[in-house]
Enzyme design. Structure first.
Site, mmCIF file in Angstrom:
data_model
loop_
_atom_site.group_PDB
_atom_site.id
_atom_site.type_symbol
_atom_site.label_atom_id
_atom_site.label_comp_id
_atom_site.label_asym_id
_atom_site.label_seq_id
_atom_site.Cartn_x
_atom_site.Cartn_y
_atom_site.Cartn_z
ATOM 1 N N MET A 30 -0.067 1.081 5.288
ATOM 2 C CA MET A 30 -0.838 1.306 6.503
ATOM 3 C C MET A 30 -1.834 0.165 6.710
ATOM 4 O O MET A 30 -2.288 -0.456 5.754
ATOM 5 C CB MET A 30 -1.599 2.626 6.419
ATOM 6 C CG MET A 30 -0.722 3.863 6.494
ATOM 7 S SD MET A 30 -1.694 5.397 6.623
ATOM 8 C CE MET A 30 -2.195 5.625 4.932
ATOM 9 N N HIS B 224 -2.795 -0.967 -3.204
ATOM 10 C CA HIS B 224 -3.975 -0.137 -2.944
ATOM 11 C C HIS B 224 -3.899 1.146 -3.759
ATOM 12 O O HIS B 224 -3.099 2.030 -3.467
ATOM 13 C CB HIS B 224 -4.067 0.212 -1.453
ATOM 14 C CG HIS B 224 -4.295 -0.975 -0.572
ATOM 15 N ND1 HIS B 224 -3.929 -0.992 0.753
ATOM 16 C CD2 HIS B 224 -4.849 -2.184 -0.820
ATOM 17 C CE1 HIS B 224 -4.258 -2.162 1.284
ATOM 18 N NE2 HIS B 224 -4.815 -2.902 0.348
ATOM 19 N N SER C 156 0.849 -1.191 0.000
ATOM 20 C CA SER C 156 0.000 0.000 0.000
ATOM 21 C C SER C 156 0.886 1.242 0.000
ATOM 22 O O SER C 156 1.663 1.446 -0.922
ATOM 23 C CB SER C 156 -0.942 -0.036 1.207
ATOM 24 O OG SER C 156 -1.867 1.029 1.146
ATOM 25 N N THR C 157 0.828 2.073 1.050
ATOM 26 C CA THR C 157 1.610 3.306 1.087
ATOM 27 C C THR C 157 3.099 3.002 0.930
ATOM 28 O O THR C 157 3.662 2.210 1.678
ATOM 29 C CB THR C 157 1.379 4.043 2.411
ATOM 30 O OG1 THR C 157 -0.018 4.242 2.589
ATOM 31 C CG2 THR C 157 2.094 5.390 2.418
ATOM 32 N N ASP D 189 -4.045 -5.132 6.022
ATOM 33 C CA ASP D 189 -4.522 -5.937 4.896
ATOM 34 C C ASP D 189 -3.455 -6.938 4.464
ATOM 35 O O ASP D 189 -2.297 -6.579 4.268
ATOM 36 C CB ASP D 189 -4.890 -5.020 3.725
ATOM 37 C CG ASP D 189 -5.602 -5.755 2.608
ATOM 38 O OD1 ASP D 189 -6.214 -6.808 2.874
ATOM 39 O OD2 ASP D 189 -5.567 -5.265 1.461
#
Length: 372
Positions: A308, A214, A187-188, A311
């Site tokens: 973050m 994401h 993600s991030t 998941d």
């Protein structure tokens, strides 16, 4: 507690006011100054040393990309890009993330184009994560190409990669015949992490690579194009019904969950759904990982990198219990945000905790079955 200082950069007075109003609603944050172009932003970062910056891309005198490069080189600080939702905006955003931007938010341009409440929620969430991040340890420049490489150039690049960490693979088998499968969730900070990992995997890698990053629609397409230009692998945005092949990385398209299922006697295929978001995410890493649980005939290698939240952690745990051969979590030292990997480590389902730059080597060893 003293609030964290944020610099707001945008050439539009309306946008500077809107973003400032968003930030002022969070007691943990305050706008220390605003700038109307990249040149002012660079000078204010040098002078005020804010804990985070919101940065428009298209601005006069110095645009946001050039300002980002100056800031990352001189005074590294988390920068959140405000990106338009066009294809061009998506491509520029992917480049910004490679160059060290912390994250991005789709730029509001009026009530008809975006739900401003949703934009505010996302911006504040990302700023709260950004202000506690030490960017100075994440600013080593990537080896960037100015344009997508031709296939011949990618072969040369792949050969150089193999010379650096020699593992040879034979392309003799049919493209859809494989016994290994790699799945990655992030993600991030993910685009930069994926750049590092995929650029280290050689062209004739005898396994498909499935990726959930994401991101909203448009951005995953631009990410696939960008990664295809720097990797020996073929990198594509996944489409419904695609048959999995060796030496190919499939990125879940924004707005869709991606799963894998058997394709009769013809290998495996991708299935995309618009099922409800999982943990607020669609695509979801957990959804992809869980779809691999029945595929016990494959040697599964699972990776969770920077991001973050949590998941993918439960999906990795389930796969580890179901016999996955390798489960890798990116180590805290190279994560932009040590959330998703931390969750997996805490569940006790990780076989390897590795810095970003060592993940490709570990995957090559695992798939090639080389002795450790």
């Amino acid at each position: 507690m003293q609030p964290y200082d944020v610099l707001v950069v945008d050439d539009s007075f309306f946008m500077r006011k809107l973003i400032t109003d968003f930030i002022s609603e969070d007691p943990q944050l305050r706008v220390v100054a605003t700038a109307k172009n990249g040149k002012e932003a660079v000078e204010l970062v040098r002078k005020l040393k804010p804990q985070a910056v919101t940065m428009d891309i298209e601005m006069p005198e110095m645009n946001g990309l050039d300002a980002l490069r100056h800031i990352m080189k001189e005074n590294p600080v988390p920068v959140i890009m405000l990106s338009s939702l066009t294809q061009e905006g998506a491509a520029e955003t992917i480049r910004a993330l490679e160059w060290g931007a912390f994250d991005f938010v789709g730029k509001p341009s009026g009530s008809i184009s975006l739900d401003l409440h949703k934009v505010k929620k996302m911006l504040l969430e990302k700023l709260r994560a950004a202000v506690t991040t030490n960017m100075s340890r994440h600013c080593k420049p990537l080896k960037l190409e100015a344009a997508p490489a031709a296939p011949a150039e990618r072969e040369v690049a792949a050969a150089r990669q193999e010379n650096a960490a020699p593992v040879s693979f034979s392309p003799a088998e049919a493209a859809s015949s494989f016994e290994h499968l790699v799945a990655i969730g992030t993600s991030t900070g993910g685009p930069r992490a994926l750049h590092t990992v995929l650029s280290g995997i050689p062209q004739h890698f005898p396994a498909p690579v499935l990726i959930v990053q994401h991101m909203p629609p448009n951005f995953t397409k631009s990410l696939a194009v960008r990664l295809n230009s720097i990797s020996g692998l073929r990198v594509v945005e996944a489409e419904e019904g695609m048959v999995l092949e060796n030496s190919t990385a499939y990125i879940a398209p924004g707005g869709f969950h991606m799963t894998v299922a058997r394709n009769g006697s013809k290998g495996y295929k991708i299935h995309l759904t618009k099922d409800e978001p999982r943990g607020g995410h669609r695509p979801s890493v957990d959804v992809l990982f869980e779809s691999l649980l029945p595929l016990k005939e494959l040697k599964r290698h699972i990776v969770i990198m920077t991001g973050m939240g949590s998941d993918g952690a439960k999906g990795m745990q389930a796969l580890e219990r179901a016999g996955a051969m390798t489960t890798i979590a990116e180590s805290e030292e190279t994560c932009i945000v040590y959330g998703m990997p931390r969750s997996a480590v805490q569940l006790g389902c990780v076989t390897d905790v590795l810095p970003q730059q060592d993940i490709a080597t570990r995957l090559k060893q695992a798939v090639a079955m080389r002795p450790q």
